[in-house]
Scaffold this active site. Structure first.
Site, PDB file in Angstrom:
ATOM      1  N   GLY A  29      83.927 109.269  43.373  1.00  0.00           N
ATOM      2  CA  GLY A  29      83.607 110.657  43.716  1.00  0.00           C
ATOM      3  C   GLY A  29      83.634 110.985  45.201  1.00  0.00           C
ATOM      4  O   GLY A  29      82.993 111.938  45.642  1.00  0.00           O
ATOM      5  N   SER A  30      84.431 110.242  45.994  1.00  0.00           N
ATOM      6  CA  SER A  30      84.450 110.569  47.426  1.00  0.00           C
ATOM      7  C   SER A  30      85.163 111.897  47.681  1.00  0.00           C
ATOM      8  O   SER A  30      84.788 112.638  48.596  1.00  0.00           O
ATOM      9  CB  SER A  30      85.074 109.436  48.246  1.00  0.00           C
ATOM     10  OG  SER A  30      86.461 109.390  48.073  1.00  0.00           O
ATOM     11  N   ASN A  31      86.172 112.223  46.894  1.00  0.00           N
ATOM     12  CA  ASN A  31      86.820 113.540  47.057  1.00  0.00           C
ATOM     13  C   ASN A  31      85.864 114.667  46.666  1.00  0.00           C
ATOM     14  O   ASN A  31      85.838 115.715  47.305  1.00  0.00           O
ATOM     15  CB  ASN A  31      88.117 113.621  46.249  1.00  0.00           C
ATOM     16  CG  ASN A  31      89.288 113.043  47.021  1.00  0.00           C
ATOM     17  OD1 ASN A  31      89.757 113.635  47.981  1.00  0.00           O
ATOM     18  ND2 ASN A  31      89.727 111.857  46.617  1.00  0.00           N
ATOM     19  N   LYS A  82      91.449 115.207  21.270  1.00  0.00           N
ATOM     20  CA  LYS A  82      91.401 115.736  22.644  1.00  0.00           C
ATOM     21  C   LYS A  82      91.092 117.231  22.651  1.00  0.00           C
ATOM     22  O   LYS A  82      90.382 117.727  23.526  1.00  0.00           O
ATOM     23  CB  LYS A  82      92.735 115.467  23.333  1.00  0.00           C
ATOM     24  CG  LYS A  82      92.675 115.753  24.827  1.00  0.00           C
ATOM     25  CD  LYS A  82      93.948 115.347  25.509  1.00  0.00           C
ATOM     26  CE  LYS A  82      93.649 114.328  26.563  1.00  0.00           C
ATOM     27  NZ  LYS A  82      94.783 113.868  27.313  1.00  0.00           N
ATOM     28  N   MET A 107      90.489 110.269  35.576  1.00  0.00           N
ATOM     29  CA  MET A 107      91.541 109.411  35.047  1.00  0.00           C
ATOM     30  C   MET A 107      91.830 109.705  33.574  1.00  0.00           C
ATOM     31  O   MET A 107      91.763 108.813  32.723  1.00  0.00           O
ATOM     32  CB  MET A 107      91.166 107.940  35.272  1.00  0.00           C
ATOM     33  CG  MET A 107      91.086 107.582  36.740  1.00  0.00           C
ATOM     34  SD  MET A 107      92.624 108.037  37.608  1.00  0.00           S
ATOM     35  CE  MET A 107      92.287 107.496  39.272  1.00  0.00           C
ATOM     36  N   ASN A 124      95.046 118.869  41.368  1.00  0.00           N
ATOM     37  CA  ASN A 124      94.804 117.423  41.375  1.00  0.00           C
ATOM     38  C   ASN A 124      95.148 116.871  42.751  1.00  0.00           C
ATOM     39  O   ASN A 124      95.961 117.441  43.470  1.00  0.00           O
ATOM     40  CB  ASN A 124      95.679 116.738  40.327  1.00  0.00           C
ATOM     41  CG  ASN A 124      95.447 115.235  40.265  1.00  0.00           C
ATOM     42  OD1 ASN A 124      94.297 114.760  40.346  1.00  0.00           O
ATOM     43  ND2 ASN A 124      96.513 114.460  40.124  1.00  0.00           N
ATOM     44  N   HIS A 126      96.484 113.240  44.578  1.00  0.00           N
ATOM     45  CA  HIS A 126      97.091 111.949  44.247  1.00  0.00           C
ATOM     46  C   HIS A 126      97.372 111.184  45.540  1.00  0.00           C
ATOM     47  O   HIS A 126      97.876 111.764  46.506  1.00  0.00           O
ATOM     48  CB  HIS A 126      98.388 112.172  43.463  1.00  0.00           C
ATOM     49  CG  HIS A 126      99.013 110.887  43.023  1.00  0.00           C
ATOM     50  ND1 HIS A 126      98.462 110.089  42.027  1.00  0.00           N
ATOM     51  CD2 HIS A 126     100.107 110.229  43.469  1.00  0.00           C
ATOM     52  CE1 HIS A 126      99.208 109.006  41.890  1.00  0.00           C
ATOM     53  NE2 HIS A 126     100.208 109.068  42.748  1.00  0.00           N
TER      54      HIS A 126
HETATM   55  C1  GAR Z   1      91.604 109.049  44.916  1.00  0.00           C
HETATM   56  O1  GAR Z   1      92.316 108.202  45.783  1.00  0.00           O
HETATM   57  C2  GAR Z   1      92.564 109.967  44.175  1.00  0.00           C
HETATM   58  O2  GAR Z   1      93.641 110.378  44.949  1.00  0.00           O
HETATM   59  C3  GAR Z   1      93.004 109.073  43.044  1.00  0.00           C
HETATM   60  O3  GAR Z   1      91.826 108.437  42.621  1.00  0.00           O
HETATM   61  C4  GAR Z   1      90.975 108.247  43.767  1.00  0.00           C
HETATM   62  C5  GAR Z   1      89.603 108.764  43.428  1.00  0.00           C
HETATM   63  O4  GAR Z   1      88.709 108.481  44.466  1.00  0.00           O
HETATM   64  N1  GAR Z   1      93.627 109.825  41.981  1.00  0.00           N
HETATM   65  C6  GAR Z   1      94.710 109.421  41.325  1.00  0.00           C
HETATM   66  O5  GAR Z   1      95.223 108.343  41.486  1.00  0.00           O
HETATM   67  C7  GAR Z   1      95.260 110.436  40.339  1.00  0.00           C
HETATM   68  N2  GAR Z   1      96.511 110.011  39.809  1.00  0.00           N
HETATM   69  P1  GAR Z   1      87.331 109.248  44.570  1.00  0.00           P
HETATM   70  O6  GAR Z   1      86.646 109.092  43.196  1.00  0.00           O
HETATM   71  O7  GAR Z   1      86.581 108.531  45.642  1.00  0.00           O
HETATM   72  O8  GAR Z   1      87.624 110.686  44.885  1.00  0.00           O
END
Ligand code: GAR
Length: 218
Positions: A29-31, A82, A107, A124, A126
């Protein structure tokens, strides 16, 4: 013909109130945290109103609760299909009057139900310069391929995996000696910056989708 998003009841004028954002996550969850911290700034034009996780143990869910934000674990297993799972999510989103969904390390592939209900209203992030290295372990894919530059991408979500129209990208150099961890950290720093930048543009009503292109209006 291009589609202006969000559907402009405001005739291209910037929105007057703050955009209401839902964050979907599955892990750290850093984003989410970066978006939330940016939303607290005086000039922010968006606020985080609800967090949804498909993983009970997601660290991001805990952090959201610590911040006092409405945060829900919705179990895909409990719903089987789903469509049923996403209908339950939509109920929660409606309750919180959500304008835009941000996938932030969520995910799971978004299904038809959500895509229909929030058409052109799901973003999203990536950790690669799409269309290179979609899917899991993008940073490792980039290192294994031997690229000299990777980065991150914010894009609209469609039915594919990391495949929708690109909004913003930031390149990040691959340094000699980088491993998955060091490259991921450097990319993550940029993710935290461009996700909020994309949100700001979205709620300034400055993104126009024209087939595969996202035009950023002046
Ligand atoms: C992030 O690096 C994001 O870009 C990636 O998962 C990580 C989540 O980190 N997402 C993907 O790969 C999507 N295909 P976070 O939980 O610290 O935000």
């Amino acid at each position: 013909m291009g589609v202006r998003v969000p559907p402009s009841a405001n005739h291209g004028e910037p929105m007057k109130t703050k955009g209401r954002v839902a964050i979907f996550l599955s892990g750290r969850g850093s984003n989410f945290e970066a978006i939330y911290q940016n939303s607290l700034k005086k000039e922010a034009n968006f606020e985080v109103v609800v967090i949804i996780s498909n993983k009970k143990s997601a660290r991001g869910l805990e952090k959201a609760k610590e911040y006092g934000l409405p945060a829900f674990f919705i179990s895909p297993k409990k719903f089987g299909l789903k469509t049923a799972y996403e209908k339950e999510i939509i109920k929660t989103l409606k309750k919180h009057d959500v304008d835009l969904i941000c996938l932030a390390g969520y995910m799971k592939i978004v299904g038809e139900e959500l895509l229909r209900a929030y058409e052109n209203r799901i973003l999203n992030i990536h950790p690669a310069l799409l269309p290179a290295f979609p899917g899991l372990h993008a940073q490792k894919q980039a290192l294994d391929y031997g690229v000299k530059v990777s980065g991150c991408t914010v894009h609209f979500v469609d039915a594919g995996v990391d495949s929708g129209p690109v909004i913003l990208q930031q390149a990040v150099a691959v340094e000699p000696g980088d491993d998955e961890e060091t490259l991921s950290q450097r990319i993550l720093k940029e993710e935290h910056r461009i996700y909020s930048a994309a949100l700001r543009l979205y709620f300034e009503n400055r993104l126009k989708i024209s087939e595969r292109n996202v035009i950023i209006l002046a």
